[in-house]
Design a protein around this motif. Structure first.
Motif, mmCIF file in Angstrom:
data_model
loop_
_atom_site.group_PDB
_atom_site.id
_atom_site.type_symbol
_atom_site.label_atom_id
_atom_site.label_comp_id
_atom_site.label_asym_id
_atom_site.label_seq_id
_atom_site.Cartn_x
_atom_site.Cartn_y
_atom_site.Cartn_z
ATOM 1 N N PRO A 51 67.765 10.659 -8.173
ATOM 2 C CA PRO A 51 67.252 9.328 -7.952
ATOM 3 C C PRO A 51 67.504 8.100 -8.094
ATOM 4 O O PRO A 51 67.433 7.062 -7.403
ATOM 5 C CB PRO A 51 65.991 9.493 -9.203
ATOM 6 N N ALA A 52 68.810 8.040 -8.755
ATOM 7 C CA ALA A 52 69.606 6.811 -9.024
ATOM 8 C C ALA A 52 70.239 6.421 -7.557
ATOM 9 O O ALA A 52 70.240 5.254 -7.103
ATOM 10 C CB ALA A 52 70.534 7.025 -10.027
ATOM 11 N N LEU A 53 70.909 7.324 -6.864
ATOM 12 C CA LEU A 53 71.377 7.174 -5.794
ATOM 13 C C LEU A 53 70.469 6.756 -4.502
ATOM 14 O O LEU A 53 70.740 5.982 -3.914
ATOM 15 C CB LEU A 53 72.127 8.346 -5.016
ATOM 16 N N ALA A 54 69.217 7.366 -4.615
ATOM 17 C CA ALA A 54 68.019 7.114 -3.849
ATOM 18 C C ALA A 54 67.669 5.471 -3.987
ATOM 19 O O ALA A 54 67.609 4.842 -3.064
ATOM 20 C CB ALA A 54 67.029 7.774 -3.765
ATOM 21 N N PHE A 55 67.597 5.092 -5.134
ATOM 22 C CA PHE A 55 67.392 3.651 -5.483
ATOM 23 C C PHE A 55 68.576 2.777 -4.855
ATOM 24 O O PHE A 55 68.596 1.670 -4.041
ATOM 25 C CB PHE A 55 66.891 3.431 -6.882
ATOM 26 N N PHE A 56 69.754 3.233 -5.295
ATOM 27 C CA PHE A 56 71.030 2.289 -5.079
ATOM 28 C C PHE A 56 71.244 2.236 -3.466
ATOM 29 O O PHE A 56 71.400 0.941 -3.046
ATOM 30 C CB PHE A 56 72.292 3.150 -5.726
ATOM 31 N N TYR A 57 71.421 3.288 -2.755
ATOM 32 C CA TYR A 57 71.375 3.343 -1.369
ATOM 33 C C TYR A 57 70.274 2.753 -0.902
ATOM 34 O O TYR A 57 70.196 1.816 0.133
ATOM 35 C CB TYR A 57 71.939 4.675 -0.799
ATOM 36 N N GLY A 58 68.902 2.940 -1.324
ATOM 37 C CA GLY A 58 67.622 2.402 -0.726
ATOM 38 C C GLY A 58 67.460 1.038 -0.531
ATOM 39 O O GLY A 58 67.342 0.350 0.206
ATOM 40 N N LEU A 97 82.037 9.336 11.570
ATOM 41 C CA LEU A 97 82.940 9.262 12.785
ATOM 42 C C LEU A 97 82.172 10.111 14.008
ATOM 43 O O LEU A 97 82.192 9.995 14.810
ATOM 44 C CB LEU A 97 84.387 9.681 12.435
ATOM 45 N N ILE A 98 81.741 11.562 13.630
ATOM 46 C CA ILE A 98 81.336 12.482 14.618
ATOM 47 C C ILE A 98 79.964 11.889 15.176
ATOM 48 O O ILE A 98 79.732 12.035 16.296
ATOM 49 C CB ILE A 98 81.099 13.771 13.787
ATOM 50 N N LEU A 99 79.178 11.355 14.362
ATOM 51 C CA LEU A 99 77.619 10.883 14.627
ATOM 52 C C LEU A 99 77.961 9.822 15.352
ATOM 53 O O LEU A 99 77.060 9.460 16.200
ATOM 54 C CB LEU A 99 76.864 10.638 13.316
ATOM 55 N N GLY A 100 78.801 8.810 15.033
ATOM 56 C CA GLY A 100 79.087 7.411 15.817
ATOM 57 C C GLY A 100 78.125 6.452 15.452
ATOM 58 O O GLY A 100 77.184 6.650 14.304
ATOM 59 N N LYS A 101 78.277 5.406 16.094
ATOM 60 C CA LYS A 101 77.356 4.321 15.636
ATOM 61 C C LYS A 101 75.890 4.348 15.685
ATOM 62 O O LYS A 101 75.525 5.071 16.646
ATOM 63 C CB LYS A 101 77.807 3.008 16.236
ATOM 64 N N ARG A 102 75.129 3.710 15.020
ATOM 65 C CA ARG A 102 73.713 3.676 14.896
ATOM 66 C C ARG A 102 73.285 3.286 16.396
ATOM 67 O O ARG A 102 73.636 2.128 16.790
ATOM 68 C CB ARG A 102 73.063 3.101 13.779
ATOM 69 N N SER A 103 72.341 3.851 16.924
ATOM 70 C CA SER A 103 71.873 3.699 18.241
ATOM 71 C C SER A 103 71.143 2.105 18.284
ATOM 72 O O SER A 103 71.439 1.369 19.557
ATOM 73 C CB SER A 103 70.866 4.541 18.904
ATOM 74 N N ASP A 104 70.623 1.776 17.290
ATOM 75 C CA ASP A 104 69.765 0.480 17.029
ATOM 76 C C ASP A 104 70.742 -0.486 16.247
ATOM 77 O O ASP A 104 70.003 -1.484 15.703
ATOM 78 C CB ASP A 104 68.547 0.490 16.874
ATOM 79 N N TYR A 105 71.873 -0.315 16.242
ATOM 80 C CA TYR A 105 72.651 -1.279 15.069
ATOM 81 C C TYR A 105 72.950 -2.430 15.642
ATOM 82 O O TYR A 105 73.336 -2.788 16.669
ATOM 83 C CB TYR A 105 74.077 -0.623 14.676
ATOM 84 N N ASP A 106 72.564 -3.616 14.898
ATOM 85 C CA ASP A 106 72.637 -4.931 15.115
ATOM 86 C C ASP A 106 73.324 -5.558 14.076
ATOM 87 O O ASP A 106 72.493 -5.694 12.799
ATOM 88 C CB ASP A 106 71.250 -5.678 15.397
ATOM 89 N N PRO A 107 74.575 -6.037 13.894
ATOM 90 C CA PRO A 107 75.259 -6.401 12.740
ATOM 91 C C PRO A 107 74.619 -7.599 12.033
ATOM 92 O O PRO A 107 74.601 -8.262 11.234
ATOM 93 C CB PRO A 107 76.549 -6.544 12.957
ATOM 94 N N HIS A 108 73.969 -8.525 13.087
ATOM 95 C CA HIS A 108 73.299 -9.762 12.656
ATOM 96 C C HIS A 108 71.976 -9.451 12.119
ATOM 97 O O HIS A 108 71.513 -10.577 11.485
ATOM 98 C CB HIS A 108 73.175 -10.781 13.926
ATOM 99 N N SER A 109 71.489 -8.554 12.279
ATOM 100 C CA SER A 109 70.031 -8.160 11.604
ATOM 101 C C SER A 109 69.916 -7.525 10.274
ATOM 102 O O SER A 109 68.942 -7.182 9.728
ATOM 103 C CB SER A 109 68.948 -7.796 12.512
ATOM 104 N N THR A 110 70.975 -6.953 9.972
ATOM 105 C CA THR A 110 71.349 -6.259 8.850
ATOM 106 C C THR A 110 71.338 -6.880 7.606
ATOM 107 O O THR A 110 72.290 -7.811 7.154
ATOM 108 C CB THR A 110 72.695 -5.303 8.925
ATOM 109 N N ILE A 111 70.144 -6.571 6.923
ATOM 110 C CA ILE A 111 69.928 -7.261 5.545
ATOM 111 C C ILE A 111 69.553 -6.281 4.539
ATOM 112 O O ILE A 111 69.141 -5.303 4.809
ATOM 113 C CB ILE A 111 69.129 -8.522 5.620
ATOM 114 N N ASP A 112 69.989 -6.469 3.339
ATOM 115 C CA ASP A 112 69.859 -5.593 2.079
ATOM 116 C C ASP A 112 68.229 -5.712 2.017
ATOM 117 O O ASP A 112 67.456 -6.577 2.283
ATOM 118 C CB ASP A 112 70.281 -6.242 0.706
ATOM 119 N N HIS A 113 67.435 -4.441 1.707
ATOM 120 C CA HIS A 113 66.154 -3.949 1.885
ATOM 121 C C HIS A 113 65.590 -4.773 0.266
ATOM 122 O O HIS A 113 64.480 -5.491 0.346
ATOM 123 C CB HIS A 113 65.877 -2.783 2.040
#
Length: 226
Positions: A24-31, A182-198
């Protein structure tokens, strides 16, 4: 004669309960660090390990990792479904039931793939991830735990020391997370300018719970509660 026995049994059992706070701690930390659209995905990726990996550990994972060896690198099915009763073990649990030892190390097995989830959030859906962690725990975690912690582990006999999972948990999960991303690659909808902490308070709460969980790792690895 019973009092020392009960006391010895509760000493590793206490860290076992403390360590269950880590998923649960990891879920909150990453989430708290991911985008709002990925927060539920991240929470499920962490929590689902408590079900999938626990099932694998009970069925055959513990036996693969710590069971009577068939070679210097693998355990066996002799302890599958925890078929060892309430016995003690001179190597792993000389003063308390082996079942307590199995439960404690089960928390390590659960936490390790949960650490990987931070590297693949937003890249993998829940069902493929469930299949992945079941296979990964069998193919990667169980053999590594045997090599480093098992009574016949070849890395252990080479002098490898791993206190509280530095190699088996952290190095293994870190390398696996890197390879998976590396195998999965970049997120298909990844936008570095819109990435903010939730939600940074989520991350702070997760950090505090991780501190509690780490005390369980350290105390339990020394076969004690303190």
């Amino acid at each position: 004669d019973r009092l020392p026995r009960i006391n010895d049994a509760t000493r590793p059992d206490t860290p076992d309960k403390i360590c269950t706070t880590v998923p649960p701690a990891l879920a909150f930390f990453y989430g708290g660090l991911v985008d709002r659209k990925n927060v539920l995905n991240q929470l499920f990726l962490s929590f689902i390990c408590m079900g999938i990996v626990f099932l694998q550990w009970v069925l055959f994972g513990f036996s693969f990792a710590f069971g009577p060896p068939i070679s210097a690198g693998f355990g066996s099915f002799k302890w599958a479904v925890l078929r060892f009763g309430e016995i003690d073990n001179d190597v792993y649990s000389p003063t308390y039931p082996l079942l307590t030892f199995a439960a404690y190390h089960g928390t390590f097995a659960i936490i390790t793939p949960a650490l990987i989830s931070g590297a693949i959030v937003g890249r993998m859906k829940l069902i493929p991830y469930m299949i992945f962690i079941f296979i990964w725990t069998t193919v990667c975690y169980d053999p590594m735990a045997n090599w480093v912690w098992g009574s016949s582990g070849w890395l252990k006999h080479l002098g490898t020391l791993d206190f509280a999972g530095g190699t088996v948990v952290h190095i293994l999960s870190g390398v696996s997370g890197l390879v998976a991303s590396l195998i999965l690659g970049k997120r298909s909808d990844y936008d570095p300018h819109s990435t903010i902490d939730h939600n940074l308070p989520f991350t702070i709460l997760g950090t505090l719970l991780l501190w509690v969980g780490w005390s369980g790792f350290n105390g339990g690895s020394a076969n004690g509660a303190e």
